[in-house]
Write an enzyme that holds these catalytic residues in place. Structure first.
Site, PDB file in Angstrom:
ATOM      1  N   ASN A  32       2.320 -48.716   3.208  1.00 57.85           N
ATOM      2  CA  ASN A  32       3.165 -48.851   2.023  1.00 57.85           C
ATOM      3  C   ASN A  32       3.621 -47.462   1.555  1.00 57.85           C
ATOM      4  OD1 ASN A  32       4.469 -50.131  -0.093  1.00 57.85           O
ATOM      5  ND2 ASN A  32       2.652 -51.243  -0.777  1.00 57.85           N
ATOM      6  N   PHE A  33       4.572 -47.462   0.629  1.00 59.27           N
ATOM      7  CA  PHE A  33       5.022 -46.248  -0.073  1.00 59.27           C
ATOM      8  C   PHE A  33       5.558 -45.158   0.859  1.00 59.27           C
ATOM      9  CE2 PHE A  33       1.645 -48.114  -2.852  1.00 59.27           C
ATOM     10  CZ  PHE A  33       2.493 -48.543  -3.860  1.00 59.27           C
ATOM     11  N   LEU A  34       6.207 -45.560   1.940  1.00 62.21           N
ATOM     12  CA  LEU A  34       6.905 -44.580   2.776  1.00 62.21           C
ATOM     13  C   LEU A  34       8.098 -44.062   1.979  1.00 62.21           C
ATOM     14  CD1 LEU A  34       7.764 -43.120   5.395  1.00 62.21           C
ATOM     15  CD2 LEU A  34       8.823 -45.253   6.135  1.00 62.21           C
TER      16      LEU A  34
ATOM     17  N   THR B  39       5.864 -54.281   4.926  1.00 63.62           N
ATOM     18  CA  THR B  39       7.083 -54.980   4.523  1.00 63.62           C
ATOM     19  C   THR B  39       8.160 -53.943   4.260  1.00 63.62           C
ATOM     20  OG1 THR B  39       6.462 -54.917   2.179  1.00 63.62           O
ATOM     21  CG2 THR B  39       5.872 -56.907   3.410  1.00 63.62           C
TER      22      THR B  39
ATOM     23  N   LEU C 221       1.960 -55.061  -2.371  1.00 62.00           N
ATOM     24  CA  LEU C 221       2.351 -54.406  -3.625  1.00 62.00           C
ATOM     25  C   LEU C 221       3.621 -53.585  -3.449  1.00 62.00           C
ATOM     26  CD1 LEU C 221      -1.203 -53.202  -4.645  1.00 62.00           C
ATOM     27  CD2 LEU C 221       0.008 -55.239  -5.430  1.00 62.00           C
TER      28      LEU C 221
END
Ligand code: YNC
Ligand code: MG
Length: 412
Positions: free
Chosen positions: A134-136, A170, A412
């Site tokens: 996440n958070f790329l 995602t 998230l």
């Protein structure tokens, strides 16, 4: 063209993934995995972010709040709060080495980031250990320099060395190849606010008063026995959720510790200003038997309104995990009541809009509870895992035809 993604162990677009058996795509030979980090662009260096260090979380918040995900016409940008980031990055099993930053060597300024958290998911009843990516995020001035593939390669390398060979993630971007694609739905709670900030339009055949009336909600919840989840409820909720999630082709399987973190983080601050709180969880306790029969949760992300003054924000509640006692004949009605109560509670907590994806059993309530179709789609991906044919053998379960994608994971 997918120059990078073509080289990765993911199903390519032209492959008939549905026909092959489920399982890893590539067996990783550790001898071939580099033991040291990949070289970065000149003038930059790797630096891990410690999510328990307030200053470093502040730096990450600064990067994301200026450079993370925007909607298509750059009207809004997601603004994950520092406390949200601490929550999201400290789930059980977290390691600092999987929260990877890139810093400018001279200034030490954080210019890029990617995070990974280990967890387990069930894919067609097979449990696999994965890293959740996440958070790329890459600073706008460093875009299109092939830094993203480098961050992805580096986190992959670090996971392989720790014995994790699969991942779930995602993205709004279309990459080879989604295992599920889910549309966003939005349920206005404060329609006027959404209208004034440009999030919602006024339909030509309607009026402001009529729109406000359309989205009116009762001031108190309707399900008997609904209350805030307590620490004592954890075992019951864990059992309920595990059973409920078995219905889906791909679903998480949480340990008690993970669930405690995911549902209780910041609960001690319940009485503080709700802006400090990131997750809300409620249960339904049967008033006769005192059994927990249902549970619902949502989390909070603000979005900056980019066209307006600095501090104009939209407060969005995102539907998180929920579960209801299985095999009840009136599941649809129960879930509609439960989610309607979540809307009421979110409105009381001063959220402006309630978001949900078209996954899990959400088809059972989206239309009825006046969620509107969003522009965006969220694609789900697995790394180094081929998903076999959809298993759908529970013919007695009348809801099976209403599970788009059979996706049970909420990220998230
Ligand atoms: C994306 N979102 O296709 P090809 S979601 C993955 N996820 O590669 P460059 C992406 N890949 O086509 P830029 C991607 N977006 O040549 C683009 N790509 O094969 C691919 N936006 O790299 C793209 N955050 O560095 C192309 O592109 C290559 O400078 C181009 O950077 C992209 O967190 C990005 O939306 C998205 O900050 C970082 O635009 C940048 O444009 C940005 O030249 C705003 O990259 C924020 C944003 C993405 C949020 C997310 C999930 C990421 C998943 C990454 C994949 C993980 C794989 C599993 C690893 C562990 C394995 C194990 C074990
Ligand atoms: Mg780049």
């Amino acid at each position: 063209s997918y120059k990078f993604w073509k080289t990765q162990p993911v199903p390519q677009f032209n492959e008939d993934g549905g026909k092959s058996k489920g399982g890893p795509i590539k067996v990783i030979n550790l001898d071939e995995v580099p033991k040291g980090p990949y070289p970065l662009l000149d003038g930059f260096e790797w630096g891990a972010i410690d999510p328990e260090d307030e200053k470093e979380v502040g730096e990450l918040h600064e990067l994301l709040s200026n450079h993370y995900v925007e909607d298509d016409d750059s009207t809004f940008r997601l603004n994950y709060s520092p406390v949200f980031l601490r929550w999201a990055l400290t789930a059980p099993g977290w390691q600092k080495q999987w929260h990877i930053g890139v810093r400018a060597s001279a200034s030490q300024k954080l210019v890029a980031f990617i995070s990974g958290l280990p967890t387990n998911i069930n894919v067609h009843a097979q449990t696999i250990k994965v890293i959740e990516i996440n958070f790329l995020c890459i600073h706008k001035r460093l875009r299109s320099k092939r830094l993203a593939p480098l961050l992805i390669r580096e986190i992959t390398r670090r996971c392989y060395l720790q014995g994790i060979y699969q991942a779930i993630y995602t993205a709004a971007a279309v990459l080879p190849t989604p295992v599920a694609s889910c549309r966003y739905y939005h349920r206005p709670l404060n329609w006027l606010k959404l209208y004034e900030s440009g999030f919602s339009g006024l339909p030509t055949n309607s009026t402001k008063a009529r729109q406000i009336g359309k989205y009116h909600l009762p001031s108190t919840t309707q399900t008997p026995g609904l209350r805030l989840m307590q620490a004592d409820d954890l075992d019951a909720v864990h059992g309920l959720l595990e059973r409920y999630l078995q219905r889906f082709d791909i679903s998480p399987t949480f340990s008690i510790d993970e669930l405690r973190h995911l549902l209780f983080f910041g609960a001690g601050q319940a009485k503080e200003a709700s802006s400090k709180r990131v997750v809300w969880a409620y249960v339904v306790e049967d008033l006769g038997t005192h059994k927990i029969t249902d549970f619902v949760s949502f989390y909070s992300i603000e979005s900056a309104v980019l066209s307006h003054s600095q501090d104009d924000v939209i407060r969005t509640a995102y539907l998180y995990y929920y579960a209801s006692t299985d095999k009840t004949s009136n599941l649809q009605q129960r879930i509609q009541g439960l989610i309607n109560d979540a809307l009421i509670l979110a409105k009381k907590a001063r959220f402006d809009v309630f978001n949900a994806l078209r996954l899990q059993d959400n088809d059972l309530f989206l239309e009825k509870l006046r969620f509107g179709t969003g522009d965006g789609q969220l694609h789900y991906y697995l790394f180094n895992y081929q998903v076999g044919p959809v298993v759908n053998d529970d013919a007695s379960d009348t809801l099976d035809s209403q599970r788009p994608g059979g996706m049970g994971v909420v990220m998230l």
